[in-house]
Design a protein around this motif. Structure first.
Motif, PDB file in Angstrom:
ATOM      1  N   UNK A   1      16.025  49.244  55.252  1.00 50.81           N
ATOM      2  CA  UNK A   1      16.378  47.720  56.040  1.00 50.81           C
ATOM      3  C   UNK A   1      16.884  48.213  57.112  1.00 50.81           C
ATOM      4  N   UNK A   2      17.510  49.351  57.698  1.00 47.24           N
ATOM      5  CA  UNK A   2      18.053  50.100  59.062  1.00 47.24           C
ATOM      6  C   UNK A   2      17.095  50.973  59.596  1.00 47.24           C
ATOM      7  N   UNK A   3      16.411  51.253  58.585  1.00 48.48           N
ATOM      8  CA  UNK A   3      14.996  52.416  59.681  1.00 48.48           C
ATOM      9  C   UNK A   3      13.962  51.290  59.994  1.00 48.48           C
ATOM     10  N   UNK A   4      14.064  50.124  59.253  1.00 50.56           N
ATOM     11  CA  UNK A   4      13.032  49.000  59.541  1.00 50.56           C
ATOM     12  C   UNK A   4      13.263  48.934  60.953  1.00 50.56           C
ATOM     13  N   UNK A   5      14.840  48.084  60.987  1.00 52.85           N
ATOM     14  CA  UNK A   5      15.108  47.695  62.028  1.00 52.85           C
ATOM     15  C   UNK A   5      15.215  48.731  63.551  1.00 52.85           C
ATOM     16  N   UNK A   6      15.809  49.380  62.769  1.00 46.45           N
ATOM     17  CA  UNK A   6      15.683  50.554  63.760  1.00 46.45           C
ATOM     18  C   UNK A   6      14.417  50.722  64.957  1.00 46.45           C
ATOM     19  N   UNK A   7      13.340  50.820  64.060  1.00 42.41           N
ATOM     20  CA  UNK A   7      11.734  51.163  64.574  1.00 42.41           C
ATOM     21  C   UNK A   7      11.240  49.941  65.337  1.00 42.41           C
ATOM     22  N   UNK A   8      11.508  48.970  64.870  1.00 44.94           N
ATOM     23  CA  UNK A   8      11.405  47.400  65.593  1.00 44.94           C
ATOM     24  C   UNK A   8      12.776  47.125  66.856  1.00 44.94           C
ATOM     25  N   UNK A   9      13.380  48.040  67.231  1.00 43.91           N
ATOM     26  CA  UNK A   9      13.789  47.835  68.337  1.00 43.91           C
ATOM     27  C   UNK A   9      13.358  48.839  69.254  1.00 43.91           C
ATOM     28  N   UNK A  10      12.980  49.899  68.292  1.00 42.17           N
ATOM     29  CA  UNK A  10      12.640  50.821  69.427  1.00 42.17           C
ATOM     30  C   UNK A  10      11.281  50.518  69.620  1.00 42.17           C
TER      31      UNK A  10
END
Lengths: 371, 371, 371, 371
Positions: free
Chosen positions: C163-172
């Motif tokens: 979850x956190x990785x997917x959210x972080x890459x989306x923010x990137x």
């Protein structure tokens, strides 16, 4: 192509630079186990100290990360810091080219250019490196060393987990290829559990079925050996009737079982004190001409730390010391191979297969030599 | 102890629950390559569809993650979604116990309890697992399959990087243990570079010395084969005179080289389209009774996806399909073993040693059988 | 310390050696997709061809393991072998120092000595290497590239599993740090399964509980997208309302999903032909100034193969191309880093933590720059 | 959602089976450090001994692979074999269901079903497992434990190799999340080399440039601390002015540095005897309510061996002990997680990123709690 020792060339002490080098400087230890400021730390290479005009003396039984002490009898002892006594004369100087009276001779062995090139790519050893030649050269080397050297083995517990591997290593001992053994409590316990119960950690060695109450087999083994007093007595009483420890003891091969905080038990004869264990290990390391470390990071790195790249034989001949490490992980072998030595080699594989292959290769040679 | 096939027991269709099960429901495909809502997706296990009162029909050539199509001739085809055509009758239903007229039979094979127990601990296979019995059972299995089955090999490029491994696998082919071969462009290029130049990626196979202009050897190999037209022509013209591809072609063994974005070249006969490559691979997978996948995650997982746990032989006999994966990393083998199948096994080691050991074990058997 | 581009120094074409170098020799292609004997193969470095006395021309959009074709308009195209057409004029010569009219300029960038030294130890990058400076330099670099370069990301499926990785890459993506995206079918499927069902392979993204009938979520996702026609239409219809693919499409970022034999489905827009996929990937690779490859060996190596060490910008300025690879295994990063380039870096960690750290570092910079 | 302790349910001693269970049997030790035949070996679970009709007594400070000794005061001590004294009364019996008067209570904690399900898949933890929830739960847990528990950290040397990681762990200490520390000689040496010279093994912590004569920094650090007498004195004299050891000592946090054969030096306060080190470690392990082991197989497994799944708090409350292991390799975490405990968790990543993430997560909580 039988193995031949590479020739060693001493430094050219008649070179102008070394001819004008100052003598080595020594300072007395004032506080036990503390080296004087500016001490010189040893490498794995042959190190010569300029004793007096023109006389360069080789530190004979070296290892890295120690200091050189001039003994009262004029010899040079390579000592761990913790062994320094008040009054010991410790060599000073951090330049390795003679300017401090210390010459570190890293290029003494004439190695075939192929090996030098291989060395250039040494750090790239991976699971995809081809190892055929390494096996073949190792067969030749061990065959030579069986008669002329001292082969020191460093074993992780995995060697005793597999039936074929345990049998193969036992045969390697029986055929004279093992002159010294370094391991931990676990190797010896697993191996003897195999003899007592046919299991390792409660799992049958061959069938892998889990024995009833299998988890007790491990503790029962330790308890039984503690009860009888020693591994030697257990072998003597035929309680332990096969395997690595039995072969080692029956062939009167010196071995060190070094204790660790991971140990159950421990077995008697396991050395509790880590630094006394280091001392016992180094007693064998001083004699080693080839070391093979298998499937153990702890014992392999500990041994690697105390193995120099050379050994001075009786008669003064200087020869290389070979160091093989066998492991499954690039991370582990990179740590082990990272010694800057031409004579360190890594093989990336499962130690089970390595030992089985090795035994087959060695014994085929035995037969063909005999035939 | 020679290998014997475990017996297969069909479901008890006379059980009250199955007797009262409804017939399977099929729905027509309305959009090409799209399954109707509620489609049933296949597993690796034998799946029976209730066709009409009391008649349960087995989907014969199955694989996981596909749909079951009732063909006009009444047979059940297991199709990839992308092959669905408008009008295809797709089985619906997601309950696997018969309630939707679909019965997934996961317990059909009588396996010795030892294996079941091993299965319980299957996920714990690691480098420290003992593999002696796995080798021995594999020798027995391959010996049986050579005469009675179809042995499909999946090869990563590392098999061609090492002289002994390349020779050993060539001997395994020559001795009849290979009925089909799946690999990629790299395996074939490295293998033929070995034949043309004695190198792999420019490094001599045995000595590991780097050939002059060595990095061209790889590209020259591809360019030469492209120039001559095909691997078959290169073998026919004796341009390629040893190695894995030569043995494969001379023994007329069917093979698939599947293209990937990592490829140089590619060689002719490499299939560029990933899904056409899947189709060609599956054509061999349908025939496979034992699969051995070595040192390749990409091809091994791709193959694993299309290998069911059983095969229906001529005459209707249902037998298991064995799947071995050999790799250096727990991560890779865990991915491969994670199929929920009793017949999947992993061996953690360097494929070089695995192949060398295997060849020795198989050929020793050959000789002792012949003697 | 903000990022600044290292200066590029052209070769000294007035050196006596280069002044007397012969002109480059070209030979026509006689058989489609086959290079003439003696062809020159490209490296990752800037390569200059001696066109006529004193005129050295740079091959502008290069990559390794290709050939240089003199186009009718006088430009130099770097072509894959398979794209060679009959009549193409291919540069010949295997010496890289000018003797064949070809000069490979491997030392054009002035790099700080610290980096050179680091390069010397590059092959020793391991999990125990300290990566603080690499993160900090990467923040600076990506900040610079967001405005001035083209940041190409290569993603393995693991980025969408957490979850956190997917959210972080989306923010990137949302913050402008992504100019191009290379991935496979699995990344897109897992990411969209997350949006449709909140799961990845049937396991809830955050809680990790297994959804009922969870194994269908993956196939249902593919089937649904195939049914609607394309990922773009699924995003347009708000069927896919969060995640990596949605952000990519809404920001109109060019992406390539390359097919592989491991794929289920595949999704529409996945390119089935491996070599057409390579062509599409290279179209983005030609524009890339920084590449970050995360948790994928297949796509990372494929991309690495087509990324040169430099790019010629509008106006003729030559600048380096940076290549970062992030993976858990020394084996994988060693394969990726083994490009002989000063601008290749590896970070050994779990891509989940890498992405989360990266997003925090980048967005902190954003805020402090804005503040 | 703040952390709450799961409730513990004692066994139902009024069940007919336990009501009729015989009393536990004890036998006297006849040979020091040897358990009587048939001894009962402890597990990680709460174990109750039937003392007299209806009275079941819990062994309070347990650990696995030990024996239970009935002390003269009536309490039950869980002792290592090597601590057995002649005359000690050791519990006998190998059945765990009460039949031998011993009841092993493995299901005492009510865990949410989600966790139980996760447990079912625990062995499948890999680098691709999503860890977002594990981080979040760990923040909650450590926040709770800071006030109510005893957080014991087990550190491998890699924590001190990276600037950000070293700073982050120092901040974690300073903020009260560390109640005890277990490590080896290397962690302390590397950390203090960082303070003295800004390097680790001679490489600058942040820039990674190699210091001149860098390889001496390590030995100089040890020699200097040996010369001053102890780490405490070095901190007191402000010789060591930052880092992990300084924070540990200034916060008066109990720590154990256990010696190993791999050590240089060692530093003073490193415990040479492996089994005395075990005793000191266990003194902290008895108090631990949460353990976090990072990047060390040796110390993590050693600690795991002595950590039970529960602790009896003052007042008699039984609560779980949490055990987290953080490592890069599936092989290592599988070894550590293989404890059959619901409260063991693994996170697969680089410890540098783990510590940096953890510190951020914990301190964000601090601030938001304070705000």
């Amino acid at each position: 192509m039988a193995f031949t020792l590479p020739r060693y060339t001493s430094p050219d002490f008649n070179s102008p630079f070394l001819l004008t080098a100052p003598p080595a400087v020594f300072e007395r230890v004032k506080q036990a186990a503390v080296a004087p400021e500016g001490y010189h730390a040893t490498s794995i290479f042959p190190e010569y100290l300029h004793m007096s005009r023109g006389e360069w003396r080789l530190a004979a039984e070296s290892r890295m990360d120690c200091v050189i002490v001039l003994e009262p009898d004029g010899s040079l002892a390579v000592k761990e810091f913790r062994h320094l006594k008040v009054g010991d004369a410790v060599a000073l100087g951090r330049r390795e080219n003679g300017e401090d009276g210390i010459y570190v001779h890293s290029g003494g062995f004439e190695l075939p250019s192929a090996i030098c090139e291989k060395f250039a790519f040494r750090t790239q050893v991976s699971r995809e490196t081809s190892f055929s030649i390494d096996y073949d050269e190792l067969y030749e080397l061990l065959d030579y060393e069986r008669e002329n050297g001292f082969i020191l083995w460093v074993l992780g517990p995995a060697v005793a987990f597999d039936k074929d591997a345990r049998d193969a290593f036992t045969a390697i001992i029986d055929n004279g290829y093992v002159h010294g053994l370094l391991a931990g409590n676990a190797l010896a316990v697993h191996d003897m559990e195999g003899s007592l119960f046919g299991t390792a950690l409660g799992q049958e060695l061959y069938s892998k079925t889990h024995a009833v109450m299998g988890h007790y087999k491990h503790l029962d083994t330790i308890n039984k050996i503690r009860s009888i007093g020693s591994i030697e007595e257990a072998v003597g009483a035929s309680l332990i009737s096969d395997g690595i420890m039995k072969a080692t003891i029956q062939k009167r091969i010196p071995y060190v079982l070094a204790g660790s905080i991971r140990d159950d038990g421990p077995l008697p004869t396991v050395i509790a004190d880590a630094y006394r264990a280091q001392d016992e290990m180094r007693a064998l390391a001083r004699r080693a001409t080839t070391v093979v470390a298998m499937a153990t990071q702890l014992h392999a790195i500990a041994t690697g730390n105390m193995i120099p790249s050379y050994r001075v034989m009786k008669g003064g001949q200087v020869r290389p010391v070979y160091f093989y490490s066998v492991d499954m992980s690039e991370f582990a072998t990179a740590k082990l191979a990272d010694r800057g030595s031409l004579t360190a080699r890594s093989i990336l594989t499962n130690v089970q297969d390595f030992v089985v292959n090795l035994e087959r290769g060695l014994l085929k040679k035995c037969r063909s030599n005999a035939g």
